[in-house]
Design a protein around this motif. Structure first.
Motif, PDB file in Angstrom:
ATOM      1  N   ALA A   1       0.842  -1.190   0.000  1.00 56.46           N
ATOM      2  CA  ALA A   1       0.000   0.000   0.000  1.00 56.46           C
ATOM      3  C   ALA A   1       0.880   1.243   0.000  1.00 56.46           C
ATOM      4  O   ALA A   1       2.030   1.214   0.429  1.00 56.46           O
ATOM      5  N   ARG A   2       0.317   2.342  -0.466  1.00 54.29           N
ATOM      6  CA  ARG A   2       1.070   3.589  -0.585  1.00 54.29           C
ATOM      7  C   ARG A   2       1.720   3.986   0.735  1.00 54.29           C
ATOM      8  O   ARG A   2       1.077   4.026   1.777  1.00 54.29           O
ATOM      9  N   VAL A   3       2.995   4.291   0.674  1.00 52.44           N
ATOM     10  CA  VAL A   3       3.745   4.728   1.840  1.00 52.44           C
ATOM     11  C   VAL A   3       3.281   6.115   2.258  1.00 52.44           C
ATOM     12  O   VAL A   3       3.026   6.974   1.403  1.00 52.44           O
TER      13      VAL A   3
ATOM     14  N   ARG B   1       7.150  17.557   4.571  1.00 51.99           N
ATOM     15  CA  ARG B   1       8.522  17.995   4.396  1.00 51.99           C
ATOM     16  C   ARG B   1       9.389  16.911   3.768  1.00 51.99           C
ATOM     17  O   ARG B   1      10.370  17.196   3.091  1.00 51.99           O
ATOM     18  N   GLU B   2       9.058  15.655   4.020  1.00 48.76           N
ATOM     19  CA  GLU B   2       9.785  14.574   3.359  1.00 48.76           C
ATOM     20  C   GLU B   2       9.543  14.616   1.853  1.00 48.76           C
ATOM     21  O   GLU B   2      10.471  14.413   1.062  1.00 48.76           O
ATOM     22  N   VAL B   3       8.310  14.904   1.472  1.00 48.31           N
ATOM     23  CA  VAL B   3       8.000  15.035   0.037  1.00 48.31           C
ATOM     24  C   VAL B   3       8.718  16.248  -0.548  1.00 48.31           C
ATOM     25  O   VAL B   3       9.255  16.191  -1.668  1.00 48.31           O
ATOM     26  N   ASP B   4       8.756  17.350   0.211  1.00 46.67           N
ATOM     27  CA  ASP B   4       9.460  18.549  -0.262  1.00 46.67           C
ATOM     28  C   ASP B   4      10.916  18.237  -0.573  1.00 46.67           C
ATOM     29  O   ASP B   4      11.452  18.625  -1.612  1.00 46.67           O
ATOM     30  N   VAL B   5      11.572  17.534   0.362  1.00 46.47           N
ATOM     31  CA  VAL B   5      12.988  17.207   0.174  1.00 46.47           C
ATOM     32  C   VAL B   5      13.168  16.273  -1.018  1.00 46.47           C
ATOM     33  O   VAL B   5      14.058  16.469  -1.853  1.00 46.47           O
TER      34      VAL B   5
ATOM     35  N   ALA C   1      12.550   9.551   4.953  1.00 43.04           N
ATOM     36  CA  ALA C   1      11.829   9.135   3.744  1.00 43.04           C
ATOM     37  C   ALA C   1      12.418   7.852   3.173  1.00 43.04           C
ATOM     38  O   ALA C   1      11.680   6.950   2.741  1.00 43.04           O
ATOM     39  N   MET C   2      13.742   7.756   3.151  1.00 38.29           N
ATOM     40  CA  MET C   2      14.392   6.550   2.630  1.00 38.29           C
ATOM     41  C   MET C   2      14.004   5.330   3.452  1.00 38.29           C
ATOM     42  O   MET C   2      13.773   4.244   2.906  1.00 38.29           O
ATOM     43  N   ARG C   3      13.935   5.493   4.769  1.00 35.50           N
ATOM     44  CA  ARG C   3      13.548   4.374   5.635  1.00 35.50           C
ATOM     45  C   ARG C   3      12.120   3.926   5.320  1.00 35.50           C
ATOM     46  O   ARG C   3      11.851   2.717   5.197  1.00 35.50           O
ATOM     47  N   LYS C   4      11.209   4.874   5.180  1.00 39.48           N
ATOM     48  CA  LYS C   4       9.816   4.519   4.886  1.00 39.48           C
ATOM     49  C   LYS C   4       9.675   3.859   3.518  1.00 39.48           C
ATOM     50  O   LYS C   4       8.848   2.960   3.328  1.00 39.48           O
ATOM     51  N   LEU C   5      10.476   4.330   2.565  1.00 38.21           N
ATOM     52  CA  LEU C   5      10.403   3.809   1.193  1.00 38.21           C
ATOM     53  C   LEU C   5      11.281   2.577   0.991  1.00 38.21           C
ATOM     54  O   LEU C   5      11.311   2.017  -0.103  1.00 38.21           O
ATOM     55  N   ARG C   6      12.011   2.182   2.050  1.00 43.34           N
ATOM     56  CA  ARG C   6      12.906   1.025   1.997  1.00 43.34           C
ATOM     57  C   ARG C   6      13.946   1.210   0.887  1.00 43.34           C
ATOM     58  O   ARG C   6      14.246   0.281   0.121  1.00 43.34           O
ATOM     59  N   ALA C   7      14.471   2.408   0.813  1.00 43.08           N
ATOM     60  CA  ALA C   7      15.465   2.742  -0.203  1.00 43.08           C
ATOM     61  C   ALA C   7      16.834   2.859   0.439  1.00 43.08           C
ATOM     62  O   ALA C   7      16.977   3.373   1.548  1.00 43.08           O
ATOM     63  N   ARG C   8      17.851   2.419  -0.268  1.00 41.24           N
ATOM     64  CA  ARG C   8      19.220   2.475   0.256  1.00 41.24           C
ATOM     65  C   ARG C   8      19.961   3.725  -0.218  1.00 41.24           C
ATOM     66  O   ARG C   8      20.963   4.123   0.382  1.00 41.24           O
TER      67      ARG C   8
ATOM     68  N   ALA D   1      15.219   6.198  -3.479  1.00 44.96           N
ATOM     69  CA  ALA D   1      14.114   6.872  -2.790  1.00 44.96           C
ATOM     70  C   ALA D   1      13.253   7.652  -3.774  1.00 44.96           C
ATOM     71  O   ALA D   1      12.017   7.645  -3.694  1.00 44.96           O
ATOM     72  N   VAL D   2      13.892   8.340  -4.713  1.00 50.14           N
ATOM     73  CA  VAL D   2      13.142   9.104  -5.716  1.00 50.14           C
ATOM     74  C   VAL D   2      12.304   8.177  -6.578  1.00 50.14           C
ATOM     75  O   VAL D   2      11.121   8.429  -6.836  1.00 50.14           O
ATOM     76  N   VAL D   3      12.896   7.059  -7.035  1.00 53.73           N
ATOM     77  CA  VAL D   3      12.158   6.106  -7.861  1.00 53.73           C
ATOM     78  C   VAL D   3      10.969   5.534  -7.095  1.00 53.73           C
ATOM     79  O   VAL D   3       9.841   5.448  -7.625  1.00 53.73           O
ATOM     80  N   ALA D   4      11.191   5.158  -5.834  1.00 54.22           N
ATOM     81  CA  ALA D   4      10.112   4.607  -5.027  1.00 54.22           C
ATOM     82  C   ALA D   4       9.012   5.639  -4.792  1.00 54.22           C
ATOM     83  O   ALA D   4       7.815   5.312  -4.815  1.00 54.22           O
ATOM     84  N   ALA D   5       9.402   6.894  -4.559  1.00 56.20           N
ATOM     85  CA  ALA D   5       8.404   7.948  -4.340  1.00 56.20           C
ATOM     86  C   ALA D   5       7.578   8.180  -5.599  1.00 56.20           C
ATOM     87  O   ALA D   5       6.374   8.454  -5.517  1.00 56.20           O
TER      88      ALA D   5
END
Length: 274
Positions: free
Chosen positions: A209-211, A216-220, A251-258, A263-267
């Motif tokens: 499901a959508r993270v 501010r995480e989206v802003d960054v 944001a990286m932690r929530k998106l499980r990105a390293r 993180a950008v691709v996952a977002a």
């Protein structure tokens, strides 16, 4: 040139910033409506309505001189000044203004409006006051650039994704500085329009499901997606580089990105970014 309610809100906010930054008790201004004519539409700290809806033509009076020269102009005693023409002496006198400064709002080398600050006494308006007034005008310029780009995108002018992502990042950064809730909601609504098509029908991330991301995480992430470094993102968002790093890590932690790129691709897959 057309104006709308959001332009008026931005002008009102700029006048408040001008008064706070300069210490001047009176501010007013407006945007060009057609050709080289400007209508004074916003007043702050005035005692009368004498200046409201006054139409100023390029080259006439202090504001018209500012439009014509595309640079700030100042008079110490408006009615006695030999540096300007005097078509507008009556409304200026009705408001009791003496010392007045005017700074142009310039977007893509075109004057789009004028901000004024004034005193009811004939005193020199120093360089620090003028600098603060110019900074208020720069805020309007940045807002108008972003809004123009958003209107173009929403109208379907068809820019590439890089331009879309730049506009999205700029809109989110601007929304964070806006105190007016209606205008902020309007800007965030424009952001949503830019991400809607790229989100896909399910807006899922990695089959889940959508993270949920904080604003501010989206802003960054929007700044990172547009190619900004942490330092540049911090400058755009009005925070420190360390704060940017904190939001990015979260944001990286929530998106499980390293990595930042992951993180950008996952977002994007989750529909948070265009």
């Amino acid at each position: 040139m057309t104006t709308d309610a959001s332009d008026a809100v931005e002008m009102r906010n700029a006048l408040l910033r001008l008064r706070r930054g300069t210490g001047l008790p009176i501010a007013f201004g407006g945007l060009l409506e057609a050709g080289q004519q400007m209508r004074i539409s916003e007043l702050s700290g005035t005692a009368t309505q004498a200046l409201r809806s006054l139409v100023v033509t390029s080259g006439t009076g202090l504001g018209g001189k500012t439009v014509a020269l595309s640079r700030p102009c100042v008079v110490t005693d408006y009615s006695a000044s030999r540096q300007i023409s005097h078509e507008y002496d009556a409304p200026v006198a009705a408001e009791g203004l003496r010392s007045v400064l005017a700074v142009p709002v310039v977007v893509r080398h075109r004057v789009r409006g004028v901000l004024y600050g004034a005193l009811r006494t004939a005193l020199p308006l120093g360089g620090r006051m003028l600098d603060a007034a110019v900074e208020a005008a720069r805020d309007v310029e940045r807002a108008l650039v972003v809004r123009d780009e958003a209107r173009t995108l929403v109208a379907g002018a068809g820019p590439g994704w890089e331009q879309v992502r730049e506009a999205h990042a700029a809109l989110r950064a601007l929304a964070g500085r806006i105190t007016d809730p209606e205008l902020r909601a309007e800007l965030l609504g424009a952001c949503a329009l830019l991400t809607a098509e790229s989100a896909g029908p399910t807006a899922e991330c990695g089959g889940q499901a959508r993270v949920r991301l904080a604003p501010r995480e989206v802003d960054v992430l929007a700044c990172v997606a547009a190619g900004a470094t942490n330092a540049v993102a911090a400058d755009r968002l009005g925070v420190t580089p360390e704060t940017v790093k904190g939001y990015l890590r979260s944001a990286m932690r929530k998106l499980r990105a390293r990595t930042r790129g992951e993180a950008v691709v996952a977002a994007r897959r989750a529909g948070w970014l265009p």
